[in-house]
Design an enzyme around this catalytic site. Sequence first.
Site, PDB file in Angstrom:
ATOM      1  N   TRP A  90      20.260  62.351 -17.435  1.00 33.61           N
ATOM      2  CA  TRP A  90      19.588  63.472 -17.578  1.00 33.61           C
ATOM      3  C   TRP A  90      20.380  64.641 -17.185  1.00 33.61           C
ATOM      4  O   TRP A  90      21.125  65.347 -17.980  1.00 33.61           O
ATOM      5  CB  TRP A  90      18.307  63.653 -16.894  1.00 33.61           C
ATOM      6  N   ASP A 158      19.735  70.176 -11.432  1.00 36.32           N
ATOM      7  CA  ASP A 158      18.489  70.201 -12.557  1.00 36.32           C
ATOM      8  C   ASP A 158      17.595  69.412 -11.116  1.00 36.32           C
ATOM      9  O   ASP A 158      17.600  67.581 -10.729  1.00 36.32           O
ATOM     10  CB  ASP A 158      18.915  69.323 -13.327  1.00 36.32           C
ATOM     11  N   LYS A 182       6.557  67.209 -13.777  1.00 32.60           N
ATOM     12  CA  LYS A 182       6.421  66.148 -12.957  1.00 32.60           C
ATOM     13  C   LYS A 182       5.872  66.663 -11.632  1.00 32.60           C
ATOM     14  O   LYS A 182       4.962  65.668 -11.512  1.00 32.60           O
ATOM     15  CB  LYS A 182       8.154  65.707 -12.244  1.00 32.60           C
TER      16      LYS A 182
END
Length: 345
Positions: A90, A158, A182
Amino acid sequence: MLPPAVMQRAQSEMIDWQGRGVSVMEVSHRDKPFMAVAAKAEADLRELMAIPNNYKVLFLAGGGRSQFTAVPLNLLKEGEQADYLITGQWSKAAYEEAKRFRDVAIAGEIDMSQKPISLPTDIKVRDGAKYLHYCPNETVDGIEMFEEPNVAVPLVADMSSCILSRQIDVSKYGLIYAGAQKNIGPSGLVVVIVRDDLLRDDLVVPCIWDYTKQAEQGSMLNTPPTYSWYLAGLVFEWLKEVGGVAAMEAHNAAKAELLYGAIDSIGLYQNLVAPSCRSRMNVVWQLKDESLNEAFLAEAEALGLMALKGHRFVGGMRASMYNAMPLEGTQALVTFMADFAKRHG
Ligand SMILES: *Cc1c(COP(=O)(O)O)cnc(C)c1O
């Protein structure tokens, strides 16, 4: 997984919200009843994370990845620089996207060929860099960074897959963003927490992702994802009821300890990440004999143990154990893993 209590409440309110005879989806985002939902969700998130007053909280459309673009466009003028720490899929993707628009460089990169896999220790930020971007929890690789990088520039994080999973000191960050799906609510929503002094008005940014404009408009420059915002609010209320982030941290640590304990003690399995940076949210592991993968997944699924296949980039297995996953879920997985090993070991 979302908390069942939240899903049930959303279901009960679906077509008759607050006795109004309509769904929350059907009211205007500018009318008082929705404004109250929006304000309460923000206040609860501020309380849960102890967000200081000199930070704005935005609820925007576009999900986690939208911020891969929005962050460099909001924080950097053309010619200005920022650096990116790469610790997995990511953070790499965030860097690749930022590179399309601005002058960004790699401040440090994880070496996945070194076992056990460990975080880079040598982080070099360029003199002119305006921020360091990193990803505290690498969802795909199962790598978590529990300490903030020690650098002199604002941190941009992030937190899509670790927000609200453990206590953090927000004041150590310039900007935090998190796709909602999430630990917060439905996909498509992204929460941005940004320190006031980073808001600029000298840049050209697509207006719906312009932090300054959205902060001025209370995230309502465009119609925000109202249903997702409402559901996020229900999740925040639930979190407060079950003890807040401190309780979640203990709950998540217990699940992770149980699962890593099984992986490390049963010879059929392995995890190659150094214990100090093993993710609590996303536990990855391999079956040493990969020819057993199919059987493992099929047998698990037959028992109701779902979504254990590792990300297509890394293979193997992965258990995502977000806040709402009960300890019983992890216990069932560990019991199955021991049983499977007995039969196939
Ligand atoms: C899931 C995830 C994203 C992407 O979120 P989208 O909403 O699909 O864009 C970004 N970063 C991290 C760390 C993630 O876990």
